[in-house]
Motif scaffolding. Structure first.
Motif, mmCIF file in Angstrom:
data_model
loop_
_atom_site.group_PDB
_atom_site.id
_atom_site.type_symbol
_atom_site.label_atom_id
_atom_site.label_comp_id
_atom_site.label_asym_id
_atom_site.label_seq_id
_atom_site.Cartn_x
_atom_site.Cartn_y
_atom_site.Cartn_z
ATOM 1 N N ALA A 95 -7.148 -0.443 -20.531
ATOM 2 C CA ALA A 95 -8.578 -0.439 -20.233
ATOM 3 C C ALA A 95 -9.135 -1.849 -20.393
ATOM 4 O O ALA A 95 -8.784 -2.567 -21.332
ATOM 5 C CB ALA A 95 -9.302 0.529 -21.158
ATOM 6 N N GLY A 96 -9.965 -2.237 -19.446
ATOM 7 C CA GLY A 96 -10.526 -3.574 -19.436
ATOM 8 C C GLY A 96 -9.721 -4.556 -18.609
ATOM 9 O O GLY A 96 -10.185 -5.670 -18.341
ATOM 10 N N GLY A 97 -8.530 -4.145 -18.206
ATOM 11 C CA GLY A 97 -7.670 -5.011 -17.427
ATOM 12 C C GLY A 97 -7.995 -5.002 -15.945
ATOM 13 O O GLY A 97 -8.977 -4.375 -15.505
ATOM 14 N N SER A 98 -7.154 -5.686 -15.179
ATOM 15 C CA SER A 98 -7.386 -5.832 -13.737
ATOM 16 C C SER A 98 -6.110 -5.543 -12.951
ATOM 17 O O SER A 98 -4.994 -5.722 -13.456
ATOM 18 C CB SER A 98 -7.843 -7.252 -13.409
ATOM 19 O OG SER A 98 -9.066 -7.565 -14.033
ATOM 20 N N LEU A 99 -6.304 -5.109 -11.726
ATOM 21 C CA LEU A 99 -5.217 -4.943 -10.761
ATOM 22 C C LEU A 99 -5.749 -5.312 -9.390
ATOM 23 O O LEU A 99 -6.945 -5.155 -9.121
ATOM 24 C CB LEU A 99 -4.707 -3.500 -10.720
ATOM 25 C CG LEU A 99 -3.764 -3.017 -11.819
ATOM 26 C CD1 LEU A 99 -3.504 -1.520 -11.657
ATOM 27 C CD2 LEU A 99 -2.466 -3.787 -11.802
ATOM 28 N N ARG A 100 -4.863 -5.744 -8.529
ATOM 29 C CA ARG A 100 -5.231 -6.024 -7.140
ATOM 30 C C ARG A 100 -4.340 -5.205 -6.227
ATOM 31 O O ARG A 100 -3.113 -5.393 -6.223
ATOM 32 C CB ARG A 100 -5.077 -7.504 -6.817
ATOM 33 C CG ARG A 100 -5.636 -7.884 -5.448
ATOM 34 C CD ARG A 100 -5.197 -9.270 -5.064
ATOM 35 N NE ARG A 100 -5.965 -9.804 -3.950
ATOM 36 C CZ ARG A 100 -5.505 -10.757 -3.122
ATOM 37 N NH1 ARG A 100 -4.296 -11.249 -3.304
ATOM 38 N NH2 ARG A 100 -6.269 -11.209 -2.144
ATOM 39 N N LEU A 101 -4.937 -4.326 -5.491
ATOM 40 C CA LEU A 101 -4.206 -3.505 -4.537
ATOM 41 C C LEU A 101 -4.220 -4.178 -3.169
ATOM 42 O O LEU A 101 -5.199 -4.831 -2.788
ATOM 43 C CB LEU A 101 -4.830 -2.114 -4.426
ATOM 44 C CG LEU A 101 -4.990 -1.329 -5.718
ATOM 45 C CD1 LEU A 101 -5.538 0.073 -5.406
ATOM 46 C CD2 LEU A 101 -3.700 -1.250 -6.497
ATOM 47 N N SER A 102 -3.138 -3.988 -2.449
ATOM 48 C CA SER A 102 -3.043 -4.478 -1.075
ATOM 49 C C SER A 102 -2.759 -3.304 -0.151
ATOM 50 O O SER A 102 -2.125 -2.324 -0.555
ATOM 51 C CB SER A 102 -1.925 -5.510 -0.943
ATOM 52 O OG SER A 102 -2.175 -6.637 -1.733
ATOM 53 N N CYS A 103 -3.201 -3.435 1.065
ATOM 54 C CA CYS A 103 -2.978 -2.404 2.078
ATOM 55 C C CYS A 103 -2.545 -3.114 3.346
ATOM 56 O O CYS A 103 -3.356 -3.786 3.984
ATOM 57 C CB CYS A 103 -4.257 -1.617 2.297
ATOM 58 S SG CYS A 103 -4.190 -0.458 3.668
ATOM 59 N N ALA A 104 -1.299 -2.970 3.691
ATOM 60 C CA ALA A 104 -0.761 -3.659 4.860
ATOM 61 C C ALA A 104 -0.645 -2.692 6.029
ATOM 62 O O ALA A 104 -0.224 -1.544 5.872
ATOM 63 C CB ALA A 104 0.602 -4.247 4.526
ATOM 64 N N ALA A 105 -1.003 -3.185 7.187
ATOM 65 C CA ALA A 105 -0.916 -2.384 8.405
ATOM 66 C C ALA A 105 0.380 -2.694 9.134
ATOM 67 O O ALA A 105 0.824 -3.836 9.163
ATOM 68 C CB ALA A 105 -2.097 -2.676 9.301
ATOM 69 N N SER A 106 0.964 -1.689 9.713
ATOM 70 C CA SER A 106 2.185 -1.891 10.485
ATOM 71 C C SER A 106 2.080 -1.141 11.800
ATOM 72 O O SER A 106 1.430 -0.108 11.889
ATOM 73 C CB SER A 106 3.407 -1.405 9.704
ATOM 74 O OG SER A 106 3.312 -0.023 9.440
ATOM 75 N N GLY A 107 2.674 -1.695 12.800
ATOM 76 C CA GLY A 107 2.726 -1.005 14.076
ATOM 77 C C GLY A 107 1.561 -1.296 14.998
ATOM 78 O O GLY A 107 1.664 -1.113 16.204
ATOM 79 N N ARG A 108 0.435 -1.682 14.448
ATOM 80 C CA ARG A 108 -0.712 -1.997 15.279
ATOM 81 C C ARG A 108 -1.690 -2.832 14.477
ATOM 82 O O ARG A 108 -1.624 -2.850 13.254
ATOM 83 C CB ARG A 108 -1.393 -0.719 15.775
ATOM 84 C CG ARG A 108 -1.993 0.142 14.683
ATOM 85 C CD ARG A 108 -2.649 1.386 15.250
ATOM 86 N NE ARG A 108 -3.778 1.050 16.098
ATOM 87 C CZ ARG A 108 -4.324 1.888 16.955
ATOM 88 N NH1 ARG A 108 -3.809 3.093 17.130
ATOM 89 N NH2 ARG A 108 -5.356 1.540 17.676
ATOM 90 N N SER A 109 -2.645 -3.448 15.153
ATOM 91 C CA SER A 109 -3.665 -4.226 14.480
ATOM 92 C C SER A 109 -4.827 -3.317 14.096
ATOM 93 O O SER A 109 -5.252 -2.470 14.889
ATOM 94 C CB SER A 109 -4.168 -5.348 15.378
ATOM 95 O OG SER A 109 -5.284 -5.974 14.788
ATOM 96 N N PHE A 110 -5.344 -3.519 12.902
ATOM 97 C CA PHE A 110 -6.501 -2.747 12.450
ATOM 98 C C PHE A 110 -7.738 -3.623 12.309
ATOM 99 O O PHE A 110 -8.719 -3.219 11.693
ATOM 100 C CB PHE A 110 -6.169 -2.070 11.114
ATOM 101 C CG PHE A 110 -5.235 -0.909 11.272
ATOM 102 C CD1 PHE A 110 -3.871 -1.085 11.237
ATOM 103 C CD2 PHE A 110 -5.729 0.363 11.495
ATOM 104 C CE1 PHE A 110 -3.001 -0.016 11.409
ATOM 105 C CE2 PHE A 110 -4.878 1.434 11.658
ATOM 106 C CZ PHE A 110 -3.507 1.244 11.618
#
Length: 121
Positions: free
Chosen positions: A12-27
């Motif tokens: 608790a109090g910490g940080s995370l960075r999520l990523s979301c990569a697209a494949s197959g087409r441009s979003f």
């Protein structure tokens, strides 16, 4: 398809960075958002970034702690999560908005597998 990654176990109090990569087409022409789901609960909206002006929208529960961003050149969406709380524990998903109310999961598509975020107290 969109694939989320970057989850993990944090205190608790910490940080995370999520990523979301697209494949197959441009979003780059889609607004894209983050949702989360914890056991026994419905999938809930977390944040959205529009494709054009880059307007952002957040759930009240994460406003001021989470920041959504995107890099269209990399076809990637991000979620910076700071000041994490145990109640943020959930599987986090990213998806592209297809229209309608941005808070509703049924108005999104191209869901991929989520990434688990666990916040310990």
């Amino acid at each position: 398809q969109l694939q989320a990654c970057g989850g993990g176990l944090v205190q608790a109090g910490g940080s995370l960075r999520l990523s979301c990569a697209a494949s197959g087409r441009s979003f780059r022409n889609y607004s894209a958002g983050w949702f989360r789901q914890s056991p026994g609960k419905e999938r809930e909206f977390v944040a959205l970034m529009s494709w054009g002006a880059g307007a952002t929208y957040y759930a009240d529960s994460v406003k001021g702690r989470f920041t959504i961003s995107r890099d269209n050149a990399k076809n990637t969406l991000y979620l910076q999560m700071d000041s994490l709380r145990p109640e943020d524990t959930a599987v986090y998903y990213c998806a592209a908005q297809l229209g309608g109310d941005y808070r509703l999961p049924r108005n999104y598509g191209y869901w991929g597998q989520g990434t688990q975020v666990t916040v310990s107290s």
